[in-house]
Each structure stands twice: as C-alpha cells, then as structure tokens.
Design an enzyme around this catalytic site. Structure first.
Site, PDB file in Angstrom:
ATOM      1  N   CYS A  81     -14.028  25.204 -78.171  1.00 46.25           N
ATOM      2  CA  CYS A  81     -14.548  23.848 -78.326  1.00 46.25           C
ATOM      3  C   CYS A  81     -15.994  23.777 -77.824  1.00 46.25           C
ATOM      4  O   CYS A  81     -16.895  24.279 -78.475  1.00 46.25           O
ATOM      5  CB  CYS A  81     -13.623  22.847 -77.620  1.00 46.25           C
ATOM      6  SG  CYS A  81     -13.874  21.130 -78.144  1.00 46.25           S
TER       7      CYS A  81
ATOM      8  N   HIS B 126      -7.852  24.394 -79.251  1.00 48.68           N
ATOM      9  CA  HIS B 126      -7.666  24.781 -77.855  1.00 48.68           C
ATOM     10  C   HIS B 126      -6.415  25.653 -77.673  1.00 48.68           C
ATOM     11  O   HIS B 126      -5.323  25.121 -77.398  1.00 48.68           O
ATOM     12  CB  HIS B 126      -7.536  23.533 -76.984  1.00 48.68           C
ATOM     13  CG  HIS B 126      -8.820  22.806 -76.779  1.00 48.68           C
ATOM     14  ND1 HIS B 126      -9.585  22.950 -75.639  1.00 48.68           N
ATOM     15  CD2 HIS B 126      -9.489  21.933 -77.567  1.00 48.68           C
ATOM     16  CE1 HIS B 126     -10.665  22.189 -75.733  1.00 48.68           C
ATOM     17  NE2 HIS B 126     -10.631  21.560 -76.896  1.00 48.68           N
TER      18      HIS B 126
ATOM     19  N   GLU C 289      -5.599  27.430 -75.177  1.00 51.82           N
ATOM     20  CA  GLU C 289      -5.095  27.342 -73.802  1.00 51.82           C
ATOM     21  C   GLU C 289      -4.100  26.199 -73.626  1.00 51.82           C
ATOM     22  O   GLU C 289      -3.316  26.191 -72.666  1.00 51.82           O
ATOM     23  CB  GLU C 289      -6.262  27.203 -72.807  1.00 51.82           C
ATOM     24  CG  GLU C 289      -6.883  25.827 -72.712  1.00 51.82           C
ATOM     25  CD  GLU C 289      -7.863  25.491 -73.819  1.00 51.82           C
ATOM     26  OE1 GLU C 289      -8.538  24.446 -73.710  1.00 51.82           O
ATOM     27  OE2 GLU C 289      -7.956  26.250 -74.802  1.00 51.82           O
TER      28      GLU C 289
END
Length: 231
Positions: free
Chosen positions: A88, A204, A206
C-alpha cells in the site's frame, strides 16, 4: 537458513504493527522493526515497507518518506538483489524512489475503499508467488490513492517482462473493469521490478494471515518468499 524480516516504521505508518504481528506472532518468522531514521537494516533478508500514511501523505503519498535516511539503505539493498515488499503506502514509496515504474493516482471514485478483494495471480513464478498454488486469492484493500498509472511504453514493458504480479479480478479470475476498485490501469494490483526482487502491491497480505480472522491467503505470499531461502 532462517531469513529475517525487517519492518520499516515511518511517522504515520499504521500497518507496521500488523505486518510485525503477522510475521512474528502468526507465522513465527524472525522479524524486527527498523526506525526510518536508521541506516542499518539489522541483517534483514527481506525488507517490508508497510502501509499507512507516512508523513501524513503531505505533498503526495510516499513523497517525503522516499527521503527518509533508511531509504538509501533500502535502495542499495534492492539494487544488490535484496528482497523488498512495499504494501500500500510502501508500494507508493517504491514508486517515488524509482525502484518500481509508474505512479499512483487518487482512486477513480475519489473515495477511500476498504474491503476484501479478489486478485488474479498473473505471474506464478516469482519469489513472491511460487508457493501460492492457486490462481485467485482474496486479500483486503484499504486505500484512497491506489489507482496505478504508467505511460503506454512503460505499461507495454512491464507486461512484456511479466512484471505484473496481481490484477484485481472476480472470484473466478475474470479481469474486468467492474472488479477494479480504484481505476487502476489494466486492473493492476501489484508489480515487481525487472530483476523480480522488489514487489509493490496495494492489497494488504499482512491482514490475511491469521486463521482467527478467517483469511489466510496473504500468508501464501510470505511463505513463497521464505521458500526462496530454504531451497
């Protein structure tokens, strides 16, 4: 060999702890924070530039973070073949510093988007994707300026070199405008450099690692990277 992840922390980062938690606590990888004013990458084998709003996105996304002291070290690390992942805002920083081609524009809708998004794995043979094992994955997105753009010559080059890694798609892997959340050129969600050791992606991963959250496709990206060190 057990590789070490270094998660860079900028003023305004808000996904640094998410990345650290997923890598360290969920996937149990050796992980350490790196403050943006440091030049020592602490022996890291993989550098993560996390999402957030580095320096409050003043001027434009990633424009000031690109000049942080740590980025000189990250640039040299990448140029020498080190693995770098920009997520991002981290992707935006990689574009600003020139490790990846193109620019990031404001979302076509002029609205912030936050939702789970299907991604077509466009290139399955990179160090970031070689262990994913499926053509479509689902990972959250959350951004206001994720509209990837490049001029016609650059676009032709990155697609010809198989540098496009992910595209926004349907659950079935259809790449159409209606599945594009931000207006990104050719539905591009993630790209890599020519050497294929630096990747930037707007979604994302994660935030899709912990089974408790019911989504683990993001972990497949990090597991692919780990495989590069165990072979």
């Amino acid at each position: 060999m057990k590789p070490k992840f270094g998660v860079v922390v900028f003023p305004g980062s808000n996904c640094d702890y998410d990345a650290y938690y997923s890598l360290k606590k969920v996937l149990h990888y050796n992980t350490e924070f790196i403050w943006h004013k440091e030049k020592d990458l602490k022996g890291s084998d993989v550098i993560i530039l996390p999402g957030g709003f580095s320096y409050g996105d003043y001027l434009r996304t990633g424009a000031i973070a690109r000049f942080s002291p740590v980025m000189d070290s990250v640039f040299s690390f990448a140029e020498n073949g080190g693995i770098v992942i920009g997520i991002c805002n981290g992707f935006q920083i990689l574009l600003e510093i020139g490790l990846l081609p193109g620019v990031m524009l404001q979302n076509e809708s002029l609205k912030f988007v936050c939702k789970d998004q299907y991604l077509l794995v466009e290139n399955e043979s990179t160090i970031f994707t070689n262990k994913i094992g499926k053509k479509v994955i689902k990972i959250p997105i959350k951004h206001g300026e994720g509209n990837y753009y490049a001029d016609a010559e650059t676009l032709k080059e990155i697609e010809g070199n198989n540098q496009v890694i992910f595209k926004y798609s349907s659950k079935e892997g259809k790449v159409e405008k209606k599945f594009n959340p931000n207006g990104s050129l050719n539905n591009i969600a993630g790209i890599c450099n020519r050497k294929k050791n630096v990747m930037g992606l707007m979604p994302h991963p994660e935030n899709a690692c912990d089974p408790i959250l019911g989504k683990t496709d993001g972990a497949l990206i990090f597991k692919s990277v780990i495989e590069n060190f165990t072979n």
